[in-house]
Motif scaffolding. Structure first.
Motif, PDB file in Angstrom:
ATOM      1  N   LEU A 196       0.831  -1.204   0.000  1.00 52.17           N
ATOM      2  CA  LEU A 196       0.000   0.000   0.000  1.00 52.17           C
ATOM      3  C   LEU A 196       0.866   1.255   0.000  1.00 52.17           C
ATOM      4  CD1 LEU A 196      -2.789   1.244   0.055  1.00 52.17           C
ATOM      5  CD2 LEU A 196      -2.796   1.026   2.559  1.00 52.17           C
ATOM      6  N   LYS A 248       1.917   2.018  -3.515  1.00 46.74           N
ATOM      7  CA  LYS A 248       0.834   2.656  -4.280  1.00 46.74           C
ATOM      8  C   LYS A 248       0.708   4.131  -3.893  1.00 46.74           C
ATOM      9  CE  LYS A 248      -2.139  -1.348  -5.246  1.00 46.74           C
ATOM     10  NZ  LYS A 248      -1.167  -2.400  -4.984  1.00 46.74           N
ATOM     11  N   TYR A 260      -9.605   5.105  -1.563  1.00 46.35           N
ATOM     12  CA  TYR A 260      -9.085   3.901  -2.215  1.00 46.35           C
ATOM     13  C   TYR A 260      -9.306   3.907  -3.725  1.00 46.35           C
ATOM     14  CZ  TYR A 260     -13.921   2.136  -2.129  1.00 46.35           C
ATOM     15  OH  TYR A 260     -15.272   1.966  -2.305  1.00 46.35           O
ATOM     16  N   LEU A 318      -7.958   0.884  -6.104  1.00 46.30           N
ATOM     17  CA  LEU A 318      -8.306  -0.282  -5.295  1.00 46.30           C
ATOM     18  C   LEU A 318      -9.813  -0.520  -5.389  1.00 46.30           C
ATOM     19  CD1 LEU A 318      -6.190   0.511  -2.086  1.00 46.30           C
ATOM     20  CD2 LEU A 318      -5.617  -1.085  -3.932  1.00 46.30           C
ATOM     21  N   PRO A 320      -8.582  -0.545   1.926  1.00 49.11           N
ATOM     22  CA  PRO A 320      -7.531  -1.531   2.201  1.00 49.11           C
ATOM     23  C   PRO A 320      -7.626  -2.121   3.602  1.00 49.11           C
ATOM     24  CG  PRO A 320      -6.628   0.687   2.263  1.00 49.11           C
ATOM     25  CD  PRO A 320      -8.032   0.813   1.773  1.00 49.11           C
TER      26      PRO A 320
END
Length: 240
Positions: free
Chosen positions: A124, A127, A153, A158, A162
């Motif tokens: 994460l 990202k 997200y 995503l 998350p």
């Protein structure tokens, strides 16, 4: 005779499949057992006694979070003859767990971090890093408490907010971001379970994360400090 031949072939295939199966995968679902933890704890205690209070740990920056800061240096334990082999569950030996020390000034207790949490957090963070490079800001969404935020997200491509699977209860725990842009894991679900199901003496103002290490061998990596209010786990105001 044919039965013996086929049995021999079966045993050979079974042996080869065991050899080809990565050590990290074999250890992935196995927590360190009591014997492994006791062996490392004994080695740490002896090292501390022999070295006038020094601990066999790797050097980490001062700002490293407390449950990730004091990683055990197995090389030093082996060089001093206090440990002959590194546990198979340890990262250094192909396992999925980082052995650490908590409460270094007092008990110097040996615990472990599940490195699958680390993989999820770093994924994460990667990202986030790429998003921030292209957009010059962190995609915060909502404020949970001052200094703790959910992420937008969708901006990170995503499918859902998350989460990570708890090593304690198997529950899905939310991943948030603090004011410094670091990814953190919210352990309030786990803490709530442990507060209700275990005897404890934690009071408002105490760091109740240690309830998790009191009851298990696992340390709550990537966690902000929590305390207790009205029997419920809450973020510590000064540490959130």
């Amino acid at each position: 005779m044919n039965r013996i031949k086929y049995l021999g072939l079966f045993l050979i295939v079974l042996f080869l499949s065991g050899c080809m199966y990565p050590q990290s995968e074999k250890a992935a679902n196995n927590l360190p057992n009591e014997a492994q933890l006791a062996q490392v704890q004994s080695a740490v205690n002896q090292f501390k006694e022999q070295q006038n209070g020094l601990l066999p740990i790797k050097t980490k920056p001062n700002e490293t979070p407390i449950f990730q800061k004091y990683q055990i240096d197995f090389t030093r334990l082996k060089e001093t003859g206090l440990l002959t082999t590194i546990p198979g569950t340890a990262f250094e030996n192909g396992g999925y767990f980082q052995y650490i020390i908590i409460k270094p000034e007092t008990e110097a207790e040996v615990k472990v971090i599940d490195l699958r949490l680390t993989e999820r957090v770093r994924d994460l963070e990667t990202k986030l890093h790429f998003y921030e490079q292209g957009n010059t800001y962190t995609p915060y969404d909502e404020q949970i408490v001052p200094g703790v935020y959910t992420l937008d997200y969708e901006k990170l491509n995503l499918d859902a907010p998350p989460t990570v699977k708890s090593p304690y209860t198997g529950e899905l725990l939310p991943l948030y971001v603090n004011g410094s842009g670091d990814v953190i894991i919210d352990y309030r679900k786990d803490l709530n379970t442990f507060l209700k199901e275990t005897d404890h003496s934690y009071q408002p103002g105490d760091d109740i994360r240690y309830l998790l290490t009191d009851e298990t061998s696992l340390a709550p990596a990537y966690s902000p400090p929590y305390t207790i209010e009205n029997g419920e786990p809450v973020f510590m105001k000064e540490a959130s």
